[in-house]
Design a protein around this motif. Structure first.
Motif, PDB file in Angstrom:
ATOM      1  N   UNK A 212     -35.232  61.795 -69.762  1.00 25.87           N
ATOM      2  CA  UNK A 212     -33.966  62.131 -69.134  1.00 25.87           C
ATOM      3  C   UNK A 212     -34.142  63.050 -67.940  1.00 25.87           C
ATOM      4  N   UNK A 213     -33.400  64.162 -67.939  1.00 28.72           N
ATOM      5  CA  UNK A 213     -33.423  65.082 -66.803  1.00 28.72           C
ATOM      6  C   UNK A 213     -34.290  66.313 -67.047  1.00 28.72           C
ATOM      7  N   UNK A 214     -35.144  66.286 -68.051  1.00 30.21           N
ATOM      8  CA  UNK A 214     -35.983  67.446 -68.373  1.00 30.21           C
ATOM      9  C   UNK A 214     -36.865  67.831 -67.191  1.00 30.21           C
ATOM     10  N   UNK A 215     -36.982  69.144 -66.943  1.00 26.46           N
ATOM     11  CA  UNK A 215     -37.776  69.636 -65.827  1.00 26.46           C
ATOM     12  C   UNK A 215     -38.973  70.470 -66.267  1.00 26.46           C
ATOM     13  N   UNK A 216     -39.053  70.768 -67.566  1.00 22.83           N
ATOM     14  CA  UNK A 216     -40.192  71.534 -68.052  1.00 22.83           C
ATOM     15  C   UNK A 216     -40.365  71.309 -69.549  1.00 22.83           C
ATOM     16  N   UNK A 217     -41.560  71.610 -70.042  1.00 21.04           N
ATOM     17  CA  UNK A 217     -41.874  71.445 -71.461  1.00 21.04           C
ATOM     18  C   UNK A 217     -42.740  72.611 -71.919  1.00 21.04           C
ATOM     19  N   UNK A 218     -42.347  73.273 -72.976  1.00 18.66           N
ATOM     20  CA  UNK A 218     -43.232  74.266 -73.566  1.00 18.66           C
ATOM     21  C   UNK A 218     -44.221  73.527 -74.459  1.00 18.66           C
ATOM     22  N   UNK A 219     -45.354  74.166 -74.730  1.00 19.73           N
ATOM     23  CA  UNK A 219     -46.379  73.533 -75.554  1.00 19.73           C
ATOM     24  C   UNK A 219     -46.333  74.102 -76.957  1.00 19.73           C
ATOM     25  N   UNK A 220     -46.293  73.218 -77.937  1.00 19.27           N
ATOM     26  CA  UNK A 220     -46.311  73.607 -79.347  1.00 19.27           C
ATOM     27  C   UNK A 220     -47.758  73.577 -79.825  1.00 19.27           C
ATOM     28  N   UNK A 221     -48.353  74.778 -79.935  1.00 17.58           N
ATOM     29  CA  UNK A 221     -49.734  74.878 -80.383  1.00 17.58           C
ATOM     30  C   UNK A 221     -49.812  75.092 -81.890  1.00 17.58           C
ATOM     31  N   UNK A 222     -48.851  74.543 -82.634  1.00 26.02           N
ATOM     32  CA  UNK A 222     -48.844  74.733 -84.080  1.00 26.02           C
ATOM     33  C   UNK A 222     -49.900  73.903 -84.792  1.00 26.02           C
ATOM     34  N   UNK A 223     -50.519  72.946 -84.079  1.00 23.27           N
ATOM     35  CA  UNK A 223     -51.621  72.197 -84.680  1.00 23.27           C
ATOM     36  C   UNK A 223     -52.669  73.188 -85.153  1.00 23.27           C
ATOM     37  N   UNK A 224     -53.195  73.044 -86.370  1.00 22.63           N
ATOM     38  CA  UNK A 224     -54.085  74.071 -86.926  1.00 22.63           C
ATOM     39  C   UNK A 224     -55.321  74.324 -86.070  1.00 22.63           C
ATOM     40  N   UNK A 225     -55.590  75.611 -85.797  1.00 23.40           N
ATOM     41  CA  UNK A 225     -56.786  76.007 -85.070  1.00 23.40           C
ATOM     42  C   UNK A 225     -57.815  76.616 -86.012  1.00 23.40           C
ATOM     43  N   UNK A 226     -57.399  77.017 -87.223  1.00 23.98           N
ATOM     44  CA  UNK A 226     -58.323  77.645 -88.155  1.00 23.98           C
ATOM     45  C   UNK A 226     -58.311  76.859 -89.458  1.00 23.98           C
TER      46      UNK A 226
ATOM     47  N   UNK B  47     -48.135  78.669 -66.717  1.00 21.16           N
ATOM     48  CA  UNK B  47     -47.277  79.628 -67.414  1.00 21.16           C
ATOM     49  C   UNK B  47     -46.017  79.831 -66.591  1.00 21.16           C
ATOM     50  N   UNK B  48     -44.851  79.605 -67.213  1.00 17.02           N
ATOM     51  CA  UNK B  48     -43.586  79.713 -66.505  1.00 17.02           C
ATOM     52  C   UNK B  48     -42.567  80.501 -67.290  1.00 17.02           C
ATOM     53  N   UNK B  49     -41.307  80.416 -66.908  1.00 19.04           N
ATOM     54  CA  UNK B  49     -40.251  81.200 -67.560  1.00 19.04           C
ATOM     55  C   UNK B  49     -40.070  80.883 -69.037  1.00 19.04           C
ATOM     56  N   UNK B  50     -40.460  79.694 -69.460  1.00 20.29           N
ATOM     57  CA  UNK B  50     -40.316  79.320 -70.869  1.00 20.29           C
ATOM     58  C   UNK B  50     -41.614  79.475 -71.657  1.00 20.29           C
ATOM     59  N   UNK B  51     -42.663  80.009 -71.000  1.00 23.24           N
ATOM     60  CA  UNK B  51     -43.936  80.176 -71.677  1.00 23.24           C
ATOM     61  C   UNK B  51     -44.985  79.208 -71.166  1.00 23.24           C
ATOM     62  N   UNK B  52     -46.091  79.095 -71.908  1.00 21.85           N
ATOM     63  CA  UNK B  52     -47.161  78.191 -71.509  1.00 21.85           C
ATOM     64  C   UNK B  52     -46.708  76.749 -71.706  1.00 21.85           C
ATOM     65  N   UNK B  53     -46.829  75.954 -70.668  1.00 19.88           N
ATOM     66  CA  UNK B  53     -46.355  74.581 -70.783  1.00 19.88           C
ATOM     67  C   UNK B  53     -46.557  73.794 -69.511  1.00 19.88           C
ATOM     68  N   UNK B  54     -45.660  72.850 -69.247  1.00 19.33           N
ATOM     69  CA  UNK B  54     -45.741  71.984 -68.084  1.00 19.33           C
ATOM     70  C   UNK B  54     -44.460  72.113 -67.273  1.00 19.33           C
ATOM     71  N   UNK B  55     -44.629  72.236 -65.955  1.00 21.00           N
ATOM     72  CA  UNK B  55     -43.499  72.471 -65.072  1.00 21.00           C
ATOM     73  C   UNK B  55     -43.611  71.581 -63.838  1.00 21.00           C
ATOM     74  N   UNK B  56     -42.478  71.395 -63.202  1.00 20.68           N
ATOM     75  CA  UNK B  56     -42.471  70.669 -61.936  1.00 20.68           C
ATOM     76  C   UNK B  56     -43.267  71.469 -60.912  1.00 20.68           C
ATOM     77  N   UNK B  57     -44.152  70.800 -60.182  1.00 22.85           N
ATOM     78  CA  UNK B  57     -45.008  71.498 -59.225  1.00 22.85           C
ATOM     79  C   UNK B  57     -44.231  71.872 -57.972  1.00 22.85           C
ATOM     80  N   UNK B  58     -44.374  73.118 -57.558  1.00 23.21           N
ATOM     81  CA  UNK B  58     -43.715  73.590 -56.349  1.00 23.21           C
ATOM     82  C   UNK B  58     -44.173  72.768 -55.151  1.00 23.21           C
ATOM     83  N   UNK B  59     -43.217  72.300 -54.354  1.00 18.39           N
ATOM     84  CA  UNK B  59     -43.531  71.511 -53.181  1.00 18.39           C
ATOM     85  C   UNK B  59     -43.631  70.018 -53.437  1.00 18.39           C
ATOM     86  N   UNK B  60     -43.456  69.605 -54.696  1.00 18.75           N
ATOM     87  CA  UNK B  60     -43.507  68.187 -55.049  1.00 18.75           C
ATOM     88  C   UNK B  60     -42.240  67.817 -55.806  1.00 18.75           C
TER      89      UNK B  60
END
Length: 297
Positions: free
Chosen positions: A239-253, A204-217
């Motif tokens: 490209x130069x992307x450093x983070x990705x939010x996750x789109x959980x719009x795939x149906x859960x119900x 969980x980061x500034x843009x929400x739940x997703x994937x981020x560059x790991x601190x120290x790496x």
């Protein structure tokens, strides 16, 4: 031993257990150091927890657990137990456990065992990463509770924050088909840094739940604990992307509500098709709106 005994706590240094016979015992935990189980007759034992990932050796007499319902073994050890002498008699009773993090999510990866998504959880894989409205989003495919995740496939599990779930492992049923998965996992704690890829850590980061560059790496590597996963993408793909939010719009119900043709979406409603792609001008069909299936007529 006294048949009235209902609980035993062994020292963690115990390496061998033999000649034990109890009627009253329903639950037992074997320390990780136990590597041999010469003879045990536990008439009413229902739950056995074994901390050793390697099945303890047994004497020819084996052991007798006629009422056993669940045998909990370490992560990724169910296949080894199901194939070991004597232990193979309980092939349908092996379980593992996974704890959901404070965010309500956890990554999970098993290289040897398939496993069933436990009740109360949904499993996700990452199928693609694309840029929408100026922001990179990781698209998902969801698998409901009861689905069998194949060995060697990393997933994100969504459940109750802080809760530990029991799951069936090494099942004989048919696993789900996962055509594409950008998640990569590891069976042992290590740093992943294959050439030609960029790596991102789940959290969980500034843009929400997703994937981020790991601190120290740097972006070319991540360090993962055993049975955890991260996102791996070709270096040329983002490209130069450093983070990705996750789109959980795939149906859960499976709930579906009807939306009349005269009803227009509010400014807050965002429509997605069943492949997770945003639809700006929805016509008749089935869409995902606010995480639920909607039929637009």
């Amino acid at each position: 031993m006294n048949d009235a005994i209902s609980k035993i706590i062994f020292p963690e240094t115990l390496t061998s257990l033999g000649l034990i016979g109890l009627i009253g015992l329903k639950e037992l935990t074997l320390p990780a150091a136990v590597n041999s189980l010469d003879y045990a007759s536990l008439m009413n034992l229902e739950t056995l927890r074994i901390k050793n990932a390697t099945p303890p050796t047994t004497a020819s007499s084996g052991f007798y657990f006629p009422k056993i319902k669940k045998i909990f073994v370490p992560a990724d050890a169910a296949t080894a137990y199901s194939q070991a002498e004597k232990w193979s008699d309980f092939a349908s009773k092996y379980y593992g456990e996974v704890t959901i993090g404070a965010s309500g999510y956890a990554t999970y990866y098993l290289v040897n065992d398939n496993f069933e998504v436990p009740a109360g959880c949904t499993a996700y894989v990452i199928t693609e990463v694309k840029k929408e409205s100026g922001q990179y989003q990781a698209k998902t495919e969801a698998f409901a509770a009861g689905s069998i995740i194949p060995a060697g496939q990393a997933v994100i599990l969504k459940g109750t924050a802080g809760h530990t779930y029991a799951y069936k492992a090494n099942l004989t049923g048919t696993p789900v088909t996962i055509a594409k998965n950008l998640l990569v996992g590891t069976a042992t704690e290590q740093t992943l840094n294959a050439a030609g890829y960029k790596y991102f850590l789940f959290g969980s980061g500034p843009d929400g739940q997703g994937f981020y560059r790991q601190t120290g790496h740097d972006i070319n590597s991540i360090h993962l604990k055993a049975h955890k996963a991260g996102l791996r993408l070709p270096s040329t793909a983002i490209g130069s992307a450093k983070s990705f939010v996750i789109d959980f719009s795939t149906p859960e119900t499976t709930s579906i509500r009807s939306v009349g043709s005269a009803v227009q979406p509010s400014k807050e409603d965002v429509y997605f098709d069943l492949q997770g792609r945003r639809v700006l001008h929805p016509t008749r069909g089935i869409y995902i709106v606010n995480g639920k299936k909607v039929v637009k007529e």
